[in-house]
Motif scaffolding. Structure first.
Motif, short mmCIF file in Angstrom:
data_model
loop_
_atom_site.label_atom_id
_atom_site.label_comp_id
_atom_site.label_asym_id
_atom_site.label_seq_id
_atom_site.Cartn_x
_atom_site.Cartn_y
_atom_site.Cartn_z
N LEU A 95 5.38 39.61 -10.31
CA LEU A 95 6.78 39.71 -9.85
C LEU A 95 7.72 39.95 -11.03
CD1 LEU A 95 8.94 39.32 -7.58
CD2 LEU A 95 8.90 36.87 -8.14
N ARG A 96 7.45 39.30 -12.16
CA ARG A 96 8.31 39.51 -13.34
C ARG A 96 8.14 40.93 -13.89
NH1 ARG A 96 7.45 34.16 -14.11
NH2 ARG A 96 5.38 34.38 -15.00
N GLN A 97 6.90 41.41 -13.86
CA GLN A 97 6.63 42.72 -14.50
C GLN A 97 6.95 43.90 -13.61
OE1 GLN A 97 2.83 43.37 -16.30
NE2 GLN A 97 2.73 41.35 -17.21
N ALA A 98 6.70 43.76 -12.32
CA ALA A 98 6.79 44.95 -11.44
C ALA A 98 7.31 44.55 -10.06
CB ALA A 98 5.41 45.60 -11.34
N PRO A 99 8.53 44.01 -10.00
CA PRO A 99 9.04 43.52 -8.70
C PRO A 99 9.11 44.63 -7.65
CG PRO A 99 10.79 43.58 -10.36
CD PRO A 99 9.50 43.84 -11.08
N GLU A 100 9.30 45.86 -8.12
CA GLU A 100 9.45 46.98 -7.17
C GLU A 100 8.16 47.29 -6.41
OE1 GLU A 100 9.27 47.14 -10.44
OE2 GLU A 100 7.67 48.58 -10.85
N ARG A 101 7.06 46.76 -6.89
CA ARG A 101 5.78 47.03 -6.21
C ARG A 101 5.52 46.06 -5.06
NH1 ARG A 101 1.84 49.79 -10.49
NH2 ARG A 101 3.54 50.95 -11.42
N ILE A 102 6.22 44.96 -5.04
CA ILE A 102 5.89 43.88 -4.09
C ILE A 102 6.74 44.02 -2.83
CG2 ILE A 102 5.85 41.37 -3.77
CD1 ILE A 102 5.47 41.11 -6.81
N THR A 103 6.07 44.21 -1.70
CA THR A 103 6.80 44.38 -0.44
C THR A 103 6.89 43.07 0.34
OG1 THR A 103 4.74 45.08 0.60
CG2 THR A 103 6.19 46.82 -0.20
N ALA A 104 6.05 42.12 0.00
CA ALA A 104 6.14 40.76 0.56
C ALA A 104 5.40 39.85 -0.42
CB ALA A 104 5.51 40.68 1.94
N LEU A 105 5.93 38.64 -0.61
CA LEU A 105 5.36 37.72 -1.60
C LEU A 105 4.85 36.47 -0.89
CD1 LEU A 105 5.02 37.02 -4.67
CD2 LEU A 105 7.28 35.93 -4.52
N GLY A 106 3.57 36.13 -1.13
CA GLY A 106 2.99 34.93 -0.52
C GLY A 106 2.57 33.95 -1.59
N LEU A 107 3.09 32.75 -1.54
CA LEU A 107 2.75 31.73 -2.54
C LEU A 107 2.07 30.58 -1.81
CD1 LEU A 107 6.01 31.88 -4.67
CD2 LEU A 107 3.78 32.91 -5.20
N LEU A 108 0.78 30.39 -2.09
CA LEU A 108 0.00 29.39 -1.36
C LEU A 108 -0.43 28.29 -2.33
CD1 LEU A 108 -0.28 32.13 0.27
CD2 LEU A 108 -2.43 31.23 1.12
N PRO A 196 14.31 39.33 -3.48
CA PRO A 196 15.06 39.45 -2.23
C PRO A 196 14.20 39.65 -0.99
CG PRO A 196 15.02 41.56 -3.37
CD PRO A 196 14.20 40.60 -4.20
N GLY A 197 12.89 39.87 -1.16
CA GLY A 197 12.05 40.30 -0.04
C GLY A 197 11.52 39.15 0.79
N PRO A 198 10.73 39.51 1.84
CA PRO A 198 10.15 38.47 2.69
C PRO A 198 9.09 37.67 1.94
CG PRO A 198 9.37 40.67 3.34
CD PRO A 198 10.40 40.88 2.27
N ALA A 199 9.07 36.37 2.19
CA ALA A 199 8.13 35.51 1.46
C ALA A 199 7.52 34.49 2.42
CB ALA A 199 8.83 34.80 0.31
N LEU A 200 6.30 34.10 2.06
CA LEU A 200 5.63 33.00 2.77
C LEU A 200 5.28 31.94 1.73
CD1 LEU A 200 4.05 31.75 5.20
CD2 LEU A 200 2.05 33.00 4.37
N VAL A 201 5.60 30.71 2.04
CA VAL A 201 5.17 29.57 1.23
C VAL A 201 4.28 28.74 2.13
CG1 VAL A 201 5.92 27.55 -0.08
CG2 VAL A 201 7.32 29.64 -0.08
N LEU A 202 3.05 28.53 1.70
CA LEU A 202 2.08 27.84 2.57
C LEU A 202 1.24 26.90 1.73
CD1 LEU A 202 -0.19 29.38 5.30
CD2 LEU A 202 -1.21 28.02 3.47
#
Ligand code: MLT
Length: 259
Positions: A95-108, A196-202
Motif C-alpha cells: 500500500l505504501r509503495q503502490a497504492p494505485e494498484r490496490i482496488t480493495a484492501l483486506g487486513l486479516l 480511500p478504497g473499500p476495506a475488510l478487517v477480519l
C-alpha cells in the motif's frame, strides 16, 4: 508455490500468508473465491513454502518489492489485496509503495502498529535461536497456542497437525529473515488513514496475537472498512474456519467491482 492464478478471468485477488506458514493457509478459502469468478493468486514469499530465501536485507519493503515484481510478471497490475498477519504487514508495505494498484484492501488478524521494543527483542532472539538450532521445530510448541484458538486446538486435531507440520518444515533462514523484517516494520496508521478504497478487517474473536480491540482500531482508521470477527476462532482464521472467511472475502472483493 506457485505464481499461478487459479479460477476465473475476473478481477485478481492476491492472498498473502502468515508467519511462519505458507500459501496452504488459504487452501480452504482460495477455491471459493475462484468459484466466484475471481482470479486468485496465493504466493509463497519471504522464503516460506516454495519461495527462495530472500537476498535483500530483511524488511517488509523487500517483501513488497518481490511480490509487486512477481505480480507484474504475471500481467497483474490491479488487484484486491488481502494479507493475514505477516501477510497484512506485507500488504501495508505494498500500500505504501503502490497504492494505485490496490482496488480493495483486506487486513486479516493483523496489526497496524510497529513492534514495541520488547516484541522486537523477542523476534531478534528467535532469529538467532532458529539459526543456531538449524530448525524451526521449537516454534511449534512456542507458537501453536498463540496461532490457533482454544476451540480449534481442542476440536480440530487435523488443523493442529497441519499447522504444526507447516511450522516445523519452515526453513530456519526464512524464519530468521522474516522475524528481522517484521521487527523493522514501521507503523502503518497514517497509510491506512489515507487509503480511500473499500476495506475488510477480519479476525478470529479468540485471536490473542492481534486481538479484537486492535481490529476495531484498524477498522476505525480506514475510511471505508467492514469489520468481521469470526466467533470461536484464533489467529489463523483462514484455516481454522475457512467458510466465513471465504464468504467475507467474496463480498469484499465484489466491492472492488464497478457498481
Ligand atoms: C503471523 O501470524 O504472521 C505472525 O504471528 C505475525 C507476527 O509475529 O507479528
Amino acid at each position: 508455490m506457485t505464481d499461478q492464478a487459479i479460477g476465473g478471468s475476473g478481477p485478481a485477488v492476491v492472498l498473502l500468508h502468515a508467519f511462519p506458514v505458507n500459501h496452504h493457509l488459504w487452501d480452504g478459502v482460495a477455491p471459493a473465491l475462484a468459484a466466484a469468478g475471481f482470479r486468485v493468486v496465493v504466493p509463497d514469499y519471504a522464503g516460506f513454502g516454495g519461495s527462495p530465501i530472500p537476498t535483500a536485507p530483511p524488511s517488509v519493503d523487500a517483501m513488497a518489492d518481490d511480490l509487486l515484481a512477481r505480480l507484474e510478471g504475471m500481467g497483474i497490475t490491479q488487484f484486491c489485496l488481502a494479507g493475514l498477519s505477516m501477510g497484512g504487514y506485507a500488504a501495508m508495505a505494498i500500500l505504501r509503495q503502490a497504492p494505485e494498484r490496490i482496488t480493495a484492501l483486506g487486513l486479516l488478524d493483523t496489526k497496524m502498529a510497529a513492534d514495541t521494543e520488547e516484541a522486537r527483542d523477542r523476534r531478534l532472539a528467535v532469529a538467532e535461536r532458529v539459526l543456531t538450532e538449524g530448525s524451526a521445530q521449537f516454534l511449534v510448541d512456542a507458537m501453536l497456542p498463540q496461532l490457533l484458538g482454544q476451540r480449534t486446538r481442542s476440536e480440530q486435531p487435523d488443523v493442529v497437525d497441519l499447522v504444526s507440520g507447516w511450522i516445523a518444515s519452515a526453513r530456519p533462514q526464512a524464519v530468521a529473515w522474516a522475524q528481522r523484517a517484521m521487527a523493522a516494520r514501521p507503523d502503518s496508521t497514517a497509510d491506512l488513514a489515507a487509503y480511500p478504497g473499500p476495506a475488510l478487517v477480519l479476525a478470529g474473536d479468540d485471536d490473542v496475537i492481534s486481538p479484537p480491540a486492535e481490529q476495531e482500531r484498524i477498522a476505525a482508521t480506514l475510511s471505508d472498512a467492514d469489520l468481521t470477527l469470526v466467533p470461536g476462532v484464533g489467529h489463523l482464521s483462514a484455516i481454522e474456519h475457512p467458510e466465513p472467511v471465504a464468504a467475507a472475502l467474496i463480498e469484499w472483493a465484489g466491492r472492488s467491482l464497478p457498481a
